[in-house]
Write a protein that holds these residues in place. Structure first.
Motif, PDB file in Angstrom:
ATOM      1  N   GLY A  36       0.915  66.039  24.060  1.00 41.69           N
ATOM      2  CA  GLY A  36       0.905  66.713  22.766  1.00 41.69           C
ATOM      3  C   GLY A  36       1.530  65.940  21.619  1.00 41.69           C
ATOM      4  O   GLY A  36       1.834  66.515  20.583  1.00 41.69           O
ATOM      5  N   PHE A  37       1.710  64.632  21.761  1.00 40.06           N
ATOM      6  CA  PHE A  37       2.309  63.835  20.698  1.00 40.06           C
ATOM      7  C   PHE A  37       1.298  63.361  19.665  1.00 40.06           C
ATOM      8  O   PHE A  37       1.667  63.023  18.543  1.00 40.06           O
ATOM      9  CB  PHE A  37       3.050  62.627  21.279  1.00 40.06           C
ATOM     10  N   ILE A  38       0.014  63.297  20.043  1.00 41.33           N
ATOM     11  CA  ILE A  38      -1.045  62.892  19.115  1.00 41.33           C
ATOM     12  C   ILE A  38      -2.185  63.900  19.208  1.00 41.33           C
ATOM     13  O   ILE A  38      -2.305  64.630  20.195  1.00 41.33           O
ATOM     14  CB  ILE A  38      -1.560  61.462  19.403  1.00 41.33           C
ATOM     15  N   ARG A  39      -3.028  63.933  18.156  1.00 42.51           N
ATOM     16  CA  ARG A  39      -4.165  64.859  18.165  1.00 42.51           C
ATOM     17  C   ARG A  39      -5.278  64.372  19.068  1.00 42.51           C
ATOM     18  O   ARG A  39      -5.979  65.167  19.681  1.00 42.51           O
ATOM     19  CB  ARG A  39      -4.725  65.036  16.754  1.00 42.51           C
ATOM     20  N   GLY A  40      -5.463  63.075  19.141  1.00 42.95           N
ATOM     21  CA  GLY A  40      -6.519  62.500  19.966  1.00 42.95           C
ATOM     22  C   GLY A  40      -6.663  61.027  19.656  1.00 42.95           C
ATOM     23  O   GLY A  40      -5.892  60.462  18.885  1.00 42.95           O
ATOM     24  N   PHE A  41      -7.678  60.420  20.261  1.00 48.49           N
ATOM     25  CA  PHE A  41      -7.940  59.009  20.013  1.00 48.49           C
ATOM     26  C   PHE A  41      -9.399  58.712  20.262  1.00 48.49           C
ATOM     27  O   PHE A  41     -10.112  59.492  20.888  1.00 48.49           O
ATOM     28  CB  PHE A  41      -7.041  58.110  20.885  1.00 48.49           C
ATOM     29  N   ARG A  42      -9.817  57.567  19.729  1.00 47.86           N
ATOM     30  CA  ARG A  42     -11.196  57.134  19.903  1.00 47.86           C
ATOM     31  C   ARG A  42     -11.193  55.635  20.121  1.00 47.86           C
ATOM     32  O   ARG A  42     -10.472  54.902  19.447  1.00 47.86           O
ATOM     33  CB  ARG A  42     -11.995  57.487  18.652  1.00 47.86           C
ATOM     34  N   LEU A  43     -11.973  55.189  21.072  1.00 42.88           N
ATOM     35  CA  LEU A  43     -12.117  53.761  21.339  1.00 42.88           C
ATOM     36  C   LEU A  43     -13.250  53.230  20.469  1.00 42.88           C
ATOM     37  O   LEU A  43     -14.378  53.708  20.552  1.00 42.88           O
ATOM     38  CB  LEU A  43     -12.411  53.525  22.821  1.00 42.88           C
ATOM     39  N   VAL A  44     -12.941  52.267  19.618  1.00 36.58           N
ATOM     40  CA  VAL A  44     -13.918  51.679  18.701  1.00 36.58           C
ATOM     41  C   VAL A  44     -14.317  50.318  19.250  1.00 36.58           C
ATOM     42  O   VAL A  44     -13.494  49.415  19.352  1.00 36.58           O
ATOM     43  CB  VAL A  44     -13.326  51.533  17.281  1.00 36.58           C
ATOM     44  N   ARG A  45     -15.570  50.175  19.620  1.00 36.18           N
ATOM     45  CA  ARG A  45     -16.084  48.909  20.142  1.00 36.18           C
ATOM     46  C   ARG A  45     -16.473  48.032  18.952  1.00 36.18           C
ATOM     47  O   ARG A  45     -17.179  48.478  18.056  1.00 36.18           O
ATOM     48  CB  ARG A  45     -17.297  49.153  21.015  1.00 36.18           C
ATOM     49  N   ASP A  46     -16.009  46.797  18.962  1.00 38.69           N
ATOM     50  CA  ASP A  46     -16.327  45.890  17.863  1.00 38.69           C
ATOM     51  C   ASP A  46     -16.940  44.576  18.345  1.00 38.69           C
ATOM     52  O   ASP A  46     -16.975  43.597  17.619  1.00 38.69           O
ATOM     53  CB  ASP A  46     -15.084  45.622  17.018  1.00 38.69           C
ATOM     54  N   GLY A  47     -17.413  44.547  19.584  1.00 34.74           N
ATOM     55  CA  GLY A  47     -18.013  43.343  20.121  1.00 34.74           C
ATOM     56  C   GLY A  47     -17.006  42.359  20.678  1.00 34.74           C
ATOM     57  O   GLY A  47     -17.377  41.351  21.247  1.00 34.74           O
ATOM     58  N   ARG A  48     -15.738  42.634  20.487  1.00 34.77           N
ATOM     59  CA  ARG A  48     -14.671  41.777  21.006  1.00 34.77           C
ATOM     60  C   ARG A  48     -13.759  42.625  21.886  1.00 34.77           C
ATOM     61  O   ARG A  48     -14.226  43.277  22.805  1.00 34.77           O
ATOM     62  CB  ARG A  48     -13.895  41.143  19.853  1.00 34.77           C
ATOM     63  N   GLN A  49     -12.497  42.636  21.577  1.00 36.18           N
ATOM     64  CA  GLN A  49     -11.511  43.367  22.367  1.00 36.18           C
ATOM     65  C   GLN A  49     -11.623  44.875  22.188  1.00 36.18           C
ATOM     66  O   GLN A  49     -11.359  45.642  23.091  1.00 36.18           O
ATOM     67  CB  GLN A  49     -10.113  42.896  21.953  1.00 36.18           C
ATOM     68  N   GLY A  50     -12.003  45.311  21.013  1.00 38.80           N
ATOM     69  CA  GLY A  50     -12.076  46.721  20.694  1.00 38.80           C
ATOM     70  C   GLY A  50     -10.772  47.199  20.076  1.00 38.80           C
ATOM     71  O   GLY A  50      -9.750  46.501  20.098  1.00 38.80           O
ATOM     72  N   LYS A  51     -10.814  48.388  19.517  1.00 37.77           N
ATOM     73  CA  LYS A  51      -9.643  48.985  18.871  1.00 37.77           C
ATOM     74  C   LYS A  51      -9.490  50.419  19.355  1.00 37.77           C
ATOM     75  O   LYS A  51     -10.461  51.066  19.727  1.00 37.77           O
ATOM     76  CB  LYS A  51      -9.810  48.996  17.351  1.00 37.77           C
ATOM     77  N   ILE A  52      -8.266  50.891  19.349  1.00 35.37           N
ATOM     78  CA  ILE A  52      -7.983  52.296  19.636  1.00 35.37           C
ATOM     79  C   ILE A  52      -7.561  52.928  18.329  1.00 35.37           C
ATOM     80  O   ILE A  52      -6.587  52.499  17.704  1.00 35.37           O
ATOM     81  CB  ILE A  52      -6.860  52.463  20.681  1.00 35.37           C
ATOM     82  N   LYS A  53      -8.293  53.953  17.889  1.00 33.16           N
ATOM     83  CA  LYS A  53      -7.956  54.681  16.670  1.00 33.16           C
ATOM     84  C   LYS A  53      -7.271  55.973  17.091  1.00 33.16           C
ATOM     85  O   LYS A  53      -7.897  56.866  17.659  1.00 33.16           O
ATOM     86  CB  LYS A  53      -9.218  54.965  15.854  1.00 33.16           C
ATOM     87  N   ILE A  54      -5.971  56.051  16.829  1.00 30.57           N
ATOM     88  CA  ILE A  54      -5.149  57.172  17.273  1.00 30.57           C
ATOM     89  C   ILE A  54      -4.952  58.132  16.107  1.00 30.57           C
ATOM     90  O   ILE A  54      -4.462  57.735  15.044  1.00 30.57           O
ATOM     91  CB  ILE A  54      -3.781  56.674  17.786  1.00 30.57           C
ATOM     92  N   ALA A  55      -5.328  59.400  16.310  1.00 30.30           N
ATOM     93  CA  ALA A  55      -5.130  60.435  15.300  1.00 30.30           C
ATOM     94  C   ALA A  55      -3.725  61.012  15.479  1.00 30.30           C
ATOM     95  O   ALA A  55      -3.432  61.657  16.485  1.00 30.30           O
ATOM     96  CB  ALA A  55      -6.178  61.532  15.447  1.00 30.30           C
ATOM     97  N   LEU A  56      -2.857  60.744  14.512  1.00 35.63           N
ATOM     98  CA  LEU A  56      -1.472  61.183  14.600  1.00 35.63           C
ATOM     99  C   LEU A  56      -1.353  62.676  14.323  1.00 35.63           C
ATOM    100  O   LEU A  56      -2.187  63.268  13.635  1.00 35.63           O
ATOM    101  CB  LEU A  56      -0.615  60.382  13.621  1.00 35.63           C
ATOM    102  N   LYS A  57      -0.309  63.275  14.853  1.00 37.86           N
ATOM    103  CA  LYS A  57      -0.121  64.720  14.768  1.00 37.86           C
ATOM    104  C   LYS A  57       1.138  65.021  13.953  1.00 37.86           C
ATOM    105  O   LYS A  57       2.172  64.372  14.145  1.00 37.86           O
ATOM    106  CB  LYS A  57       0.022  65.281  16.187  1.00 37.86           C
TER     107      LYS A  57
END
Length: 131
Positions: free
Chosen positions: A44-65
């Motif tokens: 319950g520390f964050i609202r959620g997250f999404r893995l963003v593929r960018d053709g390389r390592q990728g990014k994690i977009k974390i929705a803060l709460k």
């Protein structure tokens, strides 16, 4: 860019984004970081997250709460074990390591919260504390 401690970088990005009142924190992706993010979401520390593929390592977009008053739900987040000084805890010592919040532990059964590690009767490397 070669990074010495990617977990500490992740925690710092989350801490800075929540201190600044941002909606999202974006961090470079890795398997262990994704597992840590899943624990933050389930506790319950964050609202959620999404893995963003960018053709390389990728990014994690974390929705803060945030609370209704606008304060961050994450009051503190700290790296426990570092590359230069590893911190391990047995299953008996997991509950005594922190007073409030949750400890994120890397075990032989994967990255778990301290309560999950105790339930599965495993100890391991304490990666971080979140409260």
């Amino acid at each position: 860019m070669n990074m010495t401690d990617p977990i500490a970088d992740m925690l710092t990005r989350i801490r800075n984004a929540s201190s600044a009142g941002l909606k999202y924190a974006v961090i470079p992706a890795s398997g262990q970081k994704i597992e840590i993010t899943k624990i933050l979401e389930s506790e319950g520390f964050i609202r959620g997250f999404r893995l963003v593929r960018d053709g390389r390592q990728g990014k994690i977009k974390i929705a803060l709460k945030y609370t209704v008053s606008g304060a961050s739900v994450i009051q503190g987040i700290r790296r426990a074990s570092t590359p230069g000084c590893r911190l391990y805890a047995s299953v008996e010592n997991l509950s005594r390591r922190h007073v409030r919040g949750v400890a994120v532990v890397s075990t032989s059964k994967g990255v778990l919260s301290d309560s999950s590690a105790k339930a599965q009767n495993v100890g391991g490397e304490v990666l971080a504390y979140v409260w």
